[in-house]
Each structure stands twice: as C-alpha cells, then as structure tokens.
Scaffold this active site. Structure first.
Site, PDB file in Angstrom:
ATOM      1  CB  THR A  39      -0.895  -0.086   1.178  1.00 18.21           C
ATOM      2  OG1 THR A  39      -0.248  -0.064   2.461  1.00 18.21           O
ATOM      3  CG2 THR A  39      -1.972  -1.262   1.261  1.00 18.21           C
ATOM      4  CG  ASP A  65       1.425  -2.908   9.816  1.00 19.73           C
ATOM      5  OD1 ASP A  65       1.478  -2.579   8.703  1.00 19.73           O
ATOM      6  OD2 ASP A  65       0.252  -3.549  10.144  1.00 19.73           O
ATOM      7  CB  ILE A  66       6.130  -0.478   7.156  1.00 14.77           C
ATOM      8  CG1 ILE A  66       7.214  -1.054   7.885  1.00 14.77           C
ATOM      9  CG2 ILE A  66       6.586   0.819   6.270  1.00 14.77           C
ATOM     10  CD1 ILE A  66       7.912  -0.386   8.979  1.00 14.77           C
ATOM     11  CE  LYS A  77      -0.861  16.418   7.277  1.00 14.69           C
ATOM     12  NZ  LYS A  77       0.451  16.608   6.571  1.00 14.69           N
ATOM     13  CG  HIS A 117      -3.618   4.326  55.321  1.00 12.50           C
ATOM     14  ND1 HIS A 117      -4.928   4.341  54.428  1.00 12.50           N
ATOM     15  CD2 HIS A 117      -3.997   4.282  56.436  1.00 12.50           C
ATOM     16  CE1 HIS A 117      -5.769   4.524  55.231  1.00 12.50           C
ATOM     17  NE2 HIS A 117      -5.426   4.693  56.545  1.00 12.50           N
ATOM     18  N   GLY A 132      -9.276  -3.268  58.106  1.00 14.45           N
ATOM     19  CA  GLY A 132      -9.540  -2.831  56.868  1.00 14.45           C
ATOM     20  C   GLY A 132      -8.286  -2.709  56.126  1.00 14.45           C
ATOM     21  CD  GLU A 153     -11.676  -2.352  52.310  1.00 16.39           C
ATOM     22  OE1 GLU A 153     -11.929  -2.620  51.248  1.00 16.39           O
ATOM     23  OE2 GLU A 153     -12.082  -1.345  52.993  1.00 16.39           O
ATOM     24  CG  ASN A 175      14.092   9.310  59.011  1.00 16.79           C
ATOM     25  OD1 ASN A 175      14.987   8.894  58.146  1.00 16.79           O
ATOM     26  ND2 ASN A 175      13.992  10.551  59.447  1.00 16.79           N
ATOM     27  CG  PHE A 190      23.805   7.714  58.286  1.00 18.16           C
ATOM     28  CD1 PHE A 190      23.446   8.685  59.071  1.00 18.16           C
ATOM     29  CD2 PHE A 190      24.246   7.934  56.876  1.00 18.16           C
ATOM     30  CE1 PHE A 190      23.613   9.994  58.658  1.00 18.16           C
ATOM     31  CE2 PHE A 190      24.093   9.050  56.563  1.00 18.16           C
ATOM     32  CZ  PHE A 190      23.808  10.220  57.485  1.00 18.16           C
ATOM     33  CG  ASP A 216      19.080  10.401  69.232  1.00 15.28           C
ATOM     34  OD1 ASP A 216      19.462   9.648  68.224  1.00 15.28           O
ATOM     35  OD2 ASP A 216      18.393  11.473  68.956  1.00 15.28           O
TER      36      ASP A 216
END
Length: 512
Positions: free
Chosen positions: A64, A123-124, A135, A274, A303, A326, A416, A461, A466
């Site tokens: 074509t 396909d071409i 177009k 969540h 839930g 759920e 964190n 790290f 603390d």
C-alpha cells in the site's frame, strides 16, 4: 460511490462491518488475508494492486506504500487544486480507512520469540495509512479499533458524522500508533542493551479498568497495565475470586504488600494499611505466619490488605475471616477455605502467586513529579557484599537471621524507617517520621510484646546515638544499619557500652 480501504490483522467483526458498508454504498478495497476473508463471505473486493497498478512485492512488505493510495487518502476535498491533481493522475479518493496493525505486542511476549520474527511483525504500511487518514480526518473516516465499528455504522446510517466524531477517531489512531512505536523502541532498546535512561523516553501502557474514583472521591482514576517484551506480571494478572471491584487505593495497597512479600521464600504473611506494612510474619506454615503478622498490630490491620505466599487452608481462612479485611491475596485457596471466606460479601479475594514475579527484572521505577518523571533502577538488592560487624560483640547466628528479616522488612518501610523484630515477627514499625529517633520511639512504643532480646533495623544511618540508647533501654541486642554517618565511631562505641552487636550493610534503603 465511496471507497473503503480495509486491511486488518484482528478480523473480529470485520465481515459484518464490511457487509454493512456495502449496503451503505461503499466499494471495498483490500489486501492479503483480509481480502481472502471478505471474498470468502461473498463480498466483492477490489485488490489494492488494481488501484496502484503495481503488484504486491517483497513477500508482502510492499503493498500500500504508493501515491495512488496515499494521495487518495490525503487529498483535501475542499481544495480545488488537490482534487484537480488527483483527477489528472487518475486517482480516486479513499473515504474510509479501516486498519489494525500486525500483532507486534503479542509477538514479542511469546516465549523465546526470535528477533527476526519480531522485526517481521513491525507494520509499516498500516501505520502510514492510519496516520494519513487521521491527518485528513475532516474528509476521511479512520477506524483502528473493532469496538468502534458499530458507532461508525450508526453515524453513517443516521448521517450524523460530526467533526467531533471524526476528531475522536483520529485521536484514537495517534494514541494507537504512539503506543505501537513505544513498544518497538522499548523492544529494540532491550535487544541492543541500550541505555535504560534514554534521551527520549516513551512508555507503553494499556487501560485495565476505570476506577470509581482515585485516591479520594473527588479525584478520577484508572488502572493501566505495562506492556513490554519483559511481560511483567503483577496485579493486573491477578484473578479476583470474590468481592467488590478493586479501588484505586486497594490496588496501591496490594502492590505494596506484594512488593514486600516478594522478598521472602519461607511461609510469610504481610499485612499492609495505607501502602505501609503494619505486620509481617514468617512461620513454619502460613497459619503461623499470619498469626505473627496479625499479632504485631491487631488494631491497624483492621480494613487492611493481607498477602500470603502459600495456599490458604481452612484453619488460616477462619483466622483471616475473623478480621475485617479489604483484600486477601494468596497463590491459591482450598475449596473449603474459599467457601468460608466468601461468606463475607465485601472482602476482595485475589488469586495471585507472587513467586511468578520473583525472576522478573523490572529495570526501572518511576515517580511522577509536576512537569516530569523521576526514573531510577529498581531497589532490587538487599545488602552490599562488604557487610561488616562493627562492634566488639559478634552477633549470633540467630541474631543474624533475625536482622536479615528485619532489614528486609525495613527496605519496604517509608523513611525514616525503623523495624524491631523477634522470632520472625515484626514487633514494632516506626515509619514515615522526619526524625530517626522519632521512628525508633514509634517502633518501641507500638510494640504489643516485650522487646527484650529483639533486633532493630534502620533504613539509613544514625545521625546521633540517641536512637541506639533508646534501643538499648528497650532490650534490643543487635542492630543492623547502613553506616556512613560522621558519628559512626561514637555510635559504635555506644553500642559497645550496652553490649549490642551492630552490623553495617553498606547499603541504605530510603523509601519516600
């Protein structure tokens, strides 16, 4: 008489559609297999060679790609110069183009498909004709999806082919060809071991379903499946056995659960709320694994989503059924277990084996930002090869196994992130905090069990000592963390003071 050029790989409904077109006064033009199918149904069909006056050649590669075809499609009917030119050239207009393309996606997803076979299924001529017709959609109707056959016929019969309708069909063409080309570029990039971060990035996804709404009721949402030669399996491949339709948040939560579950080979249960783990357990069987996951946080699991990597028996189903969930995901369900769970009308039961995804390399992870996307390698590793014991006390074999478990969970906890565990069970999870000590306080404070003799994992790290001091007071005996702080020496010294074994993984796992 108007001309309709038809050349389709997917023959679904094409005979019925073509017959209706003939009844509406169209002459049919076609090629190859489509022509044979239409003629076999008793329809008169003009071969495209009769239009081009040039034979099909190169084993069908060229049929074509000819001015007689594309001028007939692209000629603007409202421009006298265009119409005079095609008349002088003896070219007829083509008023309807019906094309779907060689099955490239299906071809590349076949096991062990050869490169040559994949290339031959690019396909071409089809995309070229589609783009030409799209177009010039003000003059040419273009149909790329069999689902549009009935709508096109109705519009033609009712003489209600509007500009908006034509534009909608043209849009579908360019969406389709863009998707098609994205698949080809993705496949070729993989074949040549190309850069996973190319200068031009195209992605191919197809819609699985529309959502009732997005993350919140005022947001629209939809679920799309990734399409590629990697044939990645995920939630889009899960089989829903029972329950309401999955929501946007359901899918997001379930994906988080499967991502964490995918890290484990032993019988494991993961509870998520969540998109955040609220309990993980490894056991001698799936029942005991779920008992541990549930015991970690029996409040937050309400839930939530539970994912398991072993088939569900009746005993486990009874335990699962005693909680409002759920979603329940497992590789399979024994008949009596499924019957028991289905007594709850709303619980969504999904059959999906996470083991099917374990060998797949998804390559990249995407995060959408305003005006762009962030792309990165998937976080597929667990620890660096140079993992080191940094303290005077060397962890026991049992502590090392427990730290590996906690570290694996921590990889999937929002930063964190701190995870405290004991005996293959998460005791407390501190996640999504802006301070590491706050995450540590949350992990210790949320534990429903004594934390003496537990281990602690930190996704990055410790900037200060603390959190280590807090862990010592909670009875933690071993800590696993990436290392890399300017205060590492101070933190190691604090661990030594409390007799805590500390391991540096050399690899952090931020998850934002």
């Amino acid at each position: 008489m108007q001309n309709a050029l038809i050349s389709v790989s997917d023959k679904t409904g094409i005979v019925e559609f073509a017959k209706e077109l003939v009844n509406l006064g169209f002459r049919l033009i076609s090629t190859g297999g489509t022509e044979s199918v239409l003629k076999a149904s008793g329809l008169d069909v003009v071969n495209v060679s009769e239009i081009t006056h040039f034979p099909e050649c190169l084993n069908g590669r060229v049929k074509t790609l000819h001015p007689a075809v594309h001028a007939g499609i692209l000629a603007r009917r409202n421009l006298k110069d265009h119409m005079n030119q095609i008349q002088d050239l003896g070219i007829e207009t083509i008023d309807l183009v019906v094309i779907n393309l060689y099955p490239f996606a299906e071809t590349i997803q076949k096991p062990k498909v050869s490169f040559e076979e994949a290339i031959e299924n690019i396909d071409i001529g089809g995309p070229t004709m589609l783009r030409s017709a799209a177009k010039n959609h003000e003059d040419v109707l273009v149909v790329v999806n069999p689902e549009d056959y009935s709508g096109v016929l109705n519009a033609l019969k009712e003489k209600s082919v509007t500009h908006v309708f034509r534009r909608e069909l043209a849009l579908k063409v360019f969406e389709h060809t863009a998707f098609y080309d994205a698949l080809i570029s993705d496949y070729l990039r993989e074949q040549v071991d190309g850069d996973v971060f190319p200068q031009k990035m195209t992605l191919a996804y197809e819609k699985v379903q529309d959502m009732r709404y997005g993350e919140n009721p005022h947001q629209r949402g939809a679920f799309y499946r990734e399409v590629s030669s990697k044939n990645i399996r995920g939630l889009a491949d899960a089989k829903q056995l029972h329950g309401k339709e999955l929501s946007f948040n359901n899918i997001n939560d379930a994906n988080a659960a499967l991502g964490l579950l995918n890290e484990f080979e032993k019988p494991t249960a993961v509870a998520v709320k969540h998109a955040t783990p609220c309990g993980v357990g490894v056991g001698i069987d799936i029942f005991h694994a779920f008992e541990k996951a549930n015991a970690c946080d029996p409040v937050s699991i309400f839930g939530g989503v539970v994912a398991l990597n072993r088939p569900v028996d009746l005993e486990t189903a009874e335990k699962l059924g005693s909680i409002f969930l759920e979603i329940i995901i497992a590789p399979d369900f024994e008949a009596d277990a499924l019957e028991h769970l289905m007594r709850k009308k709303n619980v969504r039961i999904l059959k999906f084996d996470v083991a099917d995804t374990q060998s797949q390399n998804q390559i990249v992870d995407l995060k959408k930002v305003t005006g762009g996307i962030l792309i990165q390698d998937q976080d597929s590793k667990l620890m660096a090869e140079d993992m080191k014991v940094m303290t005077e006390r060397i962890p026991t074999k049992q502590e090392m196994e427990e730290m590996t478990f906690a570290w694996t969970v921590c990889k999937h906890v929002k930063s964190n992130g701190i995870v405290i565990s004991k005996n293959g069970m998460t005791l407390g999870l501190g996640q999504g905090q802006v301070s590491r000590v706050w995450a540590s306080e949350a992990a210790v404070g949320h534990s429903n069990f004594p934390t003496k003799g537990s281990v602690l994992a930190s996704d990055a790290f410790f900037p200060f000592a603390d959190a280590v001091e807090l862990a010592a007071k909670a009875g933690v005996t071993a800590i696993i963390q990436p290392g890399g702080s300017v205060r590492d020496a101070e933190i190691i010294e604090v661990a030594n003071q409390y007799g805590i074994a500390m391991v540096f993984t050399g690899m952090r796992h931020f998850k934002h």
